[in-house]
Enzyme design. Structure first.
Site, PDB file in Angstrom:
ATOM      1  N   SER A 187       0.811  -1.204   0.000  1.00 13.26           N
ATOM      2  CA  SER A 187       0.000   0.000   0.000  1.00 13.26           C
ATOM      3  C   SER A 187       0.852   1.266   0.000  1.00 13.26           C
ATOM      4  O   SER A 187       1.760   1.434  -0.810  1.00 13.26           O
ATOM      5  CB  SER A 187      -0.964  -0.048   1.194  1.00 13.26           C
ATOM      6  OG  SER A 187      -1.856   1.030   1.200  1.00 13.26           O
ATOM      7  N   ASP A 351      -8.154  -2.364  -7.273  1.00 16.82           N
ATOM      8  CA  ASP A 351      -8.099  -3.450  -6.283  1.00 16.82           C
ATOM      9  C   ASP A 351      -9.082  -3.246  -5.138  1.00 16.82           C
ATOM     10  O   ASP A 351      -8.948  -3.849  -4.076  1.00 16.82           O
ATOM     11  CB  ASP A 351      -6.670  -3.623  -5.743  1.00 16.82           C
ATOM     12  CG  ASP A 351      -6.202  -2.478  -4.846  1.00 16.82           C
ATOM     13  OD1 ASP A 351      -6.959  -1.506  -4.647  1.00 16.82           O
ATOM     14  OD2 ASP A 351      -5.062  -2.556  -4.332  1.00 16.82           O
ATOM     15  N   HIS A 381      -7.339  -4.915  -1.847  1.00 17.01           N
ATOM     16  CA  HIS A 381      -6.152  -4.193  -1.402  1.00 17.01           C
ATOM     17  C   HIS A 381      -5.499  -4.791  -0.155  1.00 17.01           C
ATOM     18  O   HIS A 381      -4.276  -4.994  -0.132  1.00 17.01           O
ATOM     19  CB  HIS A 381      -6.538  -2.735  -1.140  1.00 17.01           C
ATOM     20  CG  HIS A 381      -5.380  -1.835  -0.888  1.00 17.01           C
ATOM     21  ND1 HIS A 381      -4.459  -1.536  -1.866  1.00 17.01           N
ATOM     22  CD2 HIS A 381      -4.985  -1.167   0.227  1.00 17.01           C
ATOM     23  CE1 HIS A 381      -3.542  -0.719  -1.372  1.00 17.01           C
ATOM     24  NE2 HIS A 381      -3.834  -0.481  -0.106  1.00 17.01           N
TER      25      HIS A 381
END
Length: 410
Positions: A187, A351, A381
């Protein structure tokens, strides 16, 4: 600011850190994403928002993720402790009387789960899988590098983190028979690593870094950050349980949320917000935020515009993995209650959190060695870290398995 918390970055448990082991493969350092590190607080404040809010924690207590702290009526108490003081954007800091630190520097307890009650999993399954490899051990050749995700790389806190990360990589290298280290980020940890690698000399990277594995990188921002700053983000929790406007009060003080807005250099005149008979693009953030009553946000945003989310030349080998084919917030249509009510969200590809255009910037890394896209079950994610094939891919790469590039199921 952060004098107590900074110690956590440098205090390594001697009994473990001084071990020198013969690793069967490459050591690894895990870097979490936004909201991906447990954060503790110690506060002694002169005031509190309500009579039932404690002004003195009498020791370290959990600030993030503290699920029980985010329920009514104590949500306002938590907000008062975790939001930042942005009165001077050149010195964004904790509120007066509040100190913070991350949990378990160099180890993984502070990033395995987002909360200490272990309700919200992050790296735990991956760490467990890697620790089952012969010779692999948490805190020795599986290291964690948590950070206070509220602060971007160009902040004083961010710079201290990257200095600490440099020494953590060096220590991990030295304690594993001078074996170069794999850095894996998830991330927002990926834009953080873009800035980290750009700061390190090529000589340092050639000596200490084997490669960089980027999972679900927010390299071109996330439209979801715009909605977060506009009307508050509760991740689907009903408003009656978690007040989005109180969450917005926190989120508007967090510089990294502004940092993750889609940059105009990539998104140009793409409209994201539709409100009051017009639309707003990435090139109109100033006007948009002022119209939302967030003039201070304009100042916060301007502090991070020169800090890149992506750069193609990092001077290290890159392996990139991300999810696809999940409905992802893209555009937001507000009614007359703008900006204080949830919008109608129009989804696009990505995502589930990061938009496809942002994720696919991975393809532009100059030293890209492998690029994998996964879809279907556990491809969103955060869930992507729980996939058995991705854990196997990382494990195979660490031990030099010849099939490391072919273990993902599409």
């Amino acid at each position: 600011m952060f004098l107590f918390g900074l110690l956590t970055f440098f205090l390594i448990k001697p009994s473990e850190s001084e071990k020198s082991v013969k690793s069967p493969g490459k050591p690894i350092v895990l870097v979490p994403g936004v909201f991906g590190s447990q954060v503790e607080g110690w506060y002694e404040k002169g005031s509190a928002p309500h009579i039932y809010c404690s002004k003195n924690s009498k020791g370290w207590t959990t600030l993030w993720l503290c699920i029980e702290c985010m329920l009514p009526p104590v949500l306002s108490c938590w907000v008062d402790n975790i939001k930042l003081n942005v009165s001077d954007v050149k010195n964004i800091r904790n509120r007066d009387g509040v100190q913070t630190k991350v949990n378990d520097w160099g180890y993984t307890d502070g990033i395995d789960y987002l909360d200490k009650n272990k309700y919200v999993i992050q790296y735990a399954k991956m760490v467990k899988g890697l620790a089952e490899l012969p010779g692999y051990e948490r805190g020795v050749n599986i290291r964690g590098a948590p950070y206070d995700f509220r602060y971007p790389p160009n902040s004083k806190v961010g710079q201290r983190y990257m200095t600490a990360l440099k020494y953590l990589v060096q220590e991990t290298y030295e304690n594993n028979n001078n074996t170069r280290v794999v850095v894996l980020a998830h991330s927002m940890g990926n834009p953080y690593m873009v800035n980290f690698f750009r700061q390190m000399t090529q000589e340092w990277k050639d000596k200490y870094v084997d490669s960089y594995i980027a999972i679900a990188g927010v390299f071109g921002g996330s439209a979801k950050a715009i909605r977060t700053l506009t009307s508050g983000e509760t991740e689907g929790v009903p408003d009656i349980v978690l007040d989005p406007l109180m969450m917005r009060e926190v989120e508007r003080t967090v510089p990294t949320v502004y940092w993750l807005m889609p940059p105009p250099q990539l998104w140009g005149d793409t409209p994201f917000v539709f409100a009051q008979g017009r639309n707003f693009t990435a090139e109109q953030y100033h006007e948009m935020m002022r119209g939302q009553g967030n003039a201070k946000g304009v100042e916060v945003y301007d502090t991070i515009t020169d800090t890149p989310l992506f750069h193609p030349d990092l001077g290290v080998d890159v392996y990139c993995i991300h999810g696809a084919n999940n409905s992802t917030p893209f555009q937001f249509r507000y009614d007359a209650s703008y900006p204080d009510k949830d919008p109608l969200t129009v989804n696009g590809p990505g995502d589930g959190t990061v938009n496809k255009r942002s994720l696919e910037l991975c393809k532009q890394f100059k030293r890209l060695k492998d690029y994998k896209v996964v879809s279907g079950t556990l491809s969103t994610h955060l869930e992507i870290l729980q996939r058995d094939d991705i854990i196997a891919y990382v494990a195979d790469y660490l031990v030099g398995h010849p099939a490391a590039h072919d273990t993902l199921d599409f």
